[in-house]
Design an enzyme around this catalytic site. Structure first.
Site, PDB file in Angstrom:
ATOM      1  N   ASP A 105      18.903 -59.531  -4.286  1.00  0.00           N
ATOM      2  CA  ASP A 105      18.996 -60.047  -2.915  1.00  0.00           C
ATOM      3  C   ASP A 105      17.889 -61.076  -2.736  1.00  0.00           C
ATOM      4  O   ASP A 105      16.733 -60.810  -3.074  1.00  0.00           O
ATOM      5  CB  ASP A 105      18.825 -58.890  -1.925  1.00  0.00           C
ATOM      6  CG  ASP A 105      18.840 -59.374  -0.478  1.00  0.00           C
ATOM      7  OD1 ASP A 105      19.932 -59.686   0.017  1.00  0.00           O
ATOM      8  OD2 ASP A 105      17.761 -59.441   0.140  1.00  0.00           O
ATOM      9  N   GLU A 131      24.029 -63.162  -5.313  1.00  0.00           N
ATOM     10  CA  GLU A 131      24.828 -63.565  -4.165  1.00  0.00           C
ATOM     11  C   GLU A 131      25.353 -64.970  -4.379  1.00  0.00           C
ATOM     12  O   GLU A 131      24.649 -65.833  -4.884  1.00  0.00           O
ATOM     13  CB  GLU A 131      23.961 -63.598  -2.902  1.00  0.00           C
ATOM     14  CG  GLU A 131      23.400 -62.282  -2.495  1.00  0.00           C
ATOM     15  CD  GLU A 131      22.357 -62.497  -1.416  1.00  0.00           C
ATOM     16  OE1 GLU A 131      22.750 -62.748  -0.272  1.00  0.00           O
ATOM     17  OE2 GLU A 131      21.166 -62.437  -1.738  1.00  0.00           O
ATOM     18  N   CYS A 191      26.052 -49.757   4.281  1.00  0.00           N
ATOM     19  CA  CYS A 191      25.288 -48.667   3.683  1.00  0.00           C
ATOM     20  C   CYS A 191      25.635 -48.576   2.201  1.00  0.00           C
ATOM     21  O   CYS A 191      26.812 -48.436   1.846  1.00  0.00           O
ATOM     22  CB  CYS A 191      25.616 -47.344   4.385  1.00  0.00           C
ATOM     23  SG  CYS A 191      24.849 -45.917   3.582  1.00  0.00           S
ATOM     24  N   CYS A 239      27.118 -44.752   1.542  1.00  0.00           N
ATOM     25  CA  CYS A 239      28.454 -44.288   1.978  1.00  0.00           C
ATOM     26  C   CYS A 239      29.412 -45.434   2.301  1.00  0.00           C
ATOM     27  O   CYS A 239      30.595 -45.188   2.536  1.00  0.00           O
ATOM     28  CB  CYS A 239      28.322 -43.347   3.185  1.00  0.00           C
ATOM     29  SG  CYS A 239      27.960 -44.227   4.733  1.00  0.00           S
ATOM     30  N   CYS A 268      21.280 -45.789   7.893  1.00  0.00           N
ATOM     31  CA  CYS A 268      22.715 -45.657   8.122  1.00  0.00           C
ATOM     32  C   CYS A 268      22.985 -44.783   9.349  1.00  0.00           C
ATOM     33  O   CYS A 268      22.482 -43.673   9.450  1.00  0.00           O
ATOM     34  CB  CYS A 268      23.393 -45.074   6.897  1.00  0.00           C
ATOM     35  SG  CYS A 268      25.174 -44.909   7.096  1.00  0.00           S
ATOM     36  N   ASP A 271      16.134 -54.845   2.130  1.00  0.00           N
ATOM     37  CA  ASP A 271      16.472 -55.744   1.025  1.00  0.00           C
ATOM     38  C   ASP A 271      16.962 -54.961  -0.193  1.00  0.00           C
ATOM     39  O   ASP A 271      17.837 -55.416  -0.935  1.00  0.00           O
ATOM     40  CB  ASP A 271      15.252 -56.592   0.636  1.00  0.00           C
ATOM     41  CG  ASP A 271      14.868 -57.573   1.738  1.00  0.00           C
ATOM     42  OD1 ASP A 271      15.701 -57.802   2.635  1.00  0.00           O
ATOM     43  OD2 ASP A 271      13.732 -58.097   1.699  1.00  0.00           O
TER      44      ASP A 271
END
Ligand SMILES: [Zn+2]
Length: 383
Positions: free
Chosen positions: A193, A275, A329, A332, A348, A358
């Site tokens: 990231d 990314e 998240c 999950c 979350c 990050d």
């Protein structure tokens, strides 16, 4: 893969004089050829050579240097044309574009000049070059570089090198052709990231913070503000120098970070998921002081350093869609703006998973990398 390796020359004062005179002569000739290209409209290398070769050579340039000068001019016009076509100089009729189109491309007296193997020879053991100049061949010009760069040069250098003078320092930018290393099938991915406070954060939790870099940028911004008020010639020169130094510092930082990430991926047999940064400026919303430090090119640079270092080591790289990686998240999969109560924290609202924001984002990027790789390789298998 082609790579440009940069080494610094350590010329003696006499050698400096010869190099300076040579760049000046080459660029005077380039300006002459550029004016000819402009008035005749013949901007391609071959046509331009017919008009200018004799005169350029007569200016004390050898046959090789004359050809390089003419090619350099032709290339500059090709670049200008491409920039106009891409809209980089604005739309038709706008002031900037008219200015660019209404006069010949100009070359500074110290603009870079390419040298081929007949004009430049390398002694890797002695770490010297011998280089053609307008005052004869200059021998034993010492050069320095990092161990990795010197090794790469000795083995893979091929073709032309550019002689560059920057802030009173001399450099050669040499092209290396490196054979492709087959990509190792990755066993999982490291997600990366990118951001401002932390330049790069990995899904393993390694945070490469940009403290040093941000401090330099901040200092330079203050200096800029003071100097811009002055607007004198020397203030402008100092500004330019500072900007270049800042860019070099940013590049060094990016190199170090890229190297650490690639080394870790190679050591653990994993690939690297990055990314896709297409829309970073739109995506990152920041308060004003930080927005100034946001240089999207710096993120692109980090991405390209990671990509080429990975390619050198056969480490797989995949680019993934970064949408919602900061709100999702990684435990999950629950997506919610409220998952991100502050810049630094992720918590979350569904499962209670908490992590540095990050790191959470990097973990999402890693799992998208795994999924993306599986999809692209299923396609390979079917083909
Ligand atoms: Zn959750």
């Amino acid at each position: 893969m082609k790579l440009v390796v940069q080494v610094r020359l350590l010329p003696t004062p006499e050698q400096v004089a010869a190099l300076e005179a040579t760049l000046r002569a080459c660029n005077d000739a380039a300006n002459f050829a550029s004016a000819t290209a402009f008035t005749t409209g013949d901007r391609r290398e071959y046509a331009l050579r017919k008009h200018t070769y004799r005169e350029v050579k007569a200016r004390g340039l050898g046959a090789q240097a004359a050809q390089h000068v003419i090619k350099k001019v032709a290339d500059a016009y090709t670049t200008l044309k491409a920039n106009i076509r891409a809209g980089n100089l604005g739309s038709e009729g706008c002031a900037r574009r008219i200015r660019a189109e209404s006069k010949p491309v100009a070359f500074r007296a110290d603009a870079a000049q390419p040298f081929d193997d007949r004009c430049l020879s390398w002694d890797h053991t002695a770490r010297t070059v011998s280089i053609w100049t307008t005052t004869g061949r200059v021998k034993n010009v010492a050069f320095v570089g990092s161990l990795g760069q010197l090794k790469m040069l000795a083995v893979y250098r091929k073709g032309e090198s550019d002689l560059v003078c920057r802030d009173g320092m001399w450099f050669l930018y040499a092209t290396c052709e490196i054979p492709d290393v087959p990509v190792t099938e990755p066993d999982g991915f490291i997600g990366v990231d990118v951001g401002i406070a932390n330049i790069a954060t990995t899904s393993d939790g390694a945070r490469h913070c940009g403290k040093g870099l941000n401090a330099v940028r901040h200092r330079n911004r203050e200096l800029r503000r003071r100097l811009q008020a002055k607007a004198t010639k020397s203030a402008k020169r100092l500004l330019k120098k500072r900007r270049r130094r800042e860019a070099r510092f940013a590049a060094d930082t990016n190199h170090t970070i890229a190297k650490q990430i690639v080394t870790e991926a190679e050591r653990t047999g994993r690939g690297i998921a990055l990314e896709d940064l297409g829309g970073i400026r739109d995506r990152v919303r920041l308060r004003k002081p930080q927005r100034v430090t946001l240089h999207s090119w710096s993120f692109h640079q980090l991405g390209s350093f990671i990509a080429y270092k990975a390619a050198l080591h056969g480490v797989a790289v995949i680019h993934v869609d970064p949408a919602y990686t900061s709100q999702t998240c990684s435990a999950c999969g629950h997506v919610d703006k409220a998952n991100r109560p502050s810049q630094a924290t992720f918590s979350c609202t569904s499962c209670g998973f908490a992590e540095h924001a990050d790191v959470n984002a990097a973990r999402n990027i890693a799992s998208r990398g795994v999924a993306g790789w599986a999809v692209s390789h299923a396609a390979d298998d079917a083909a």
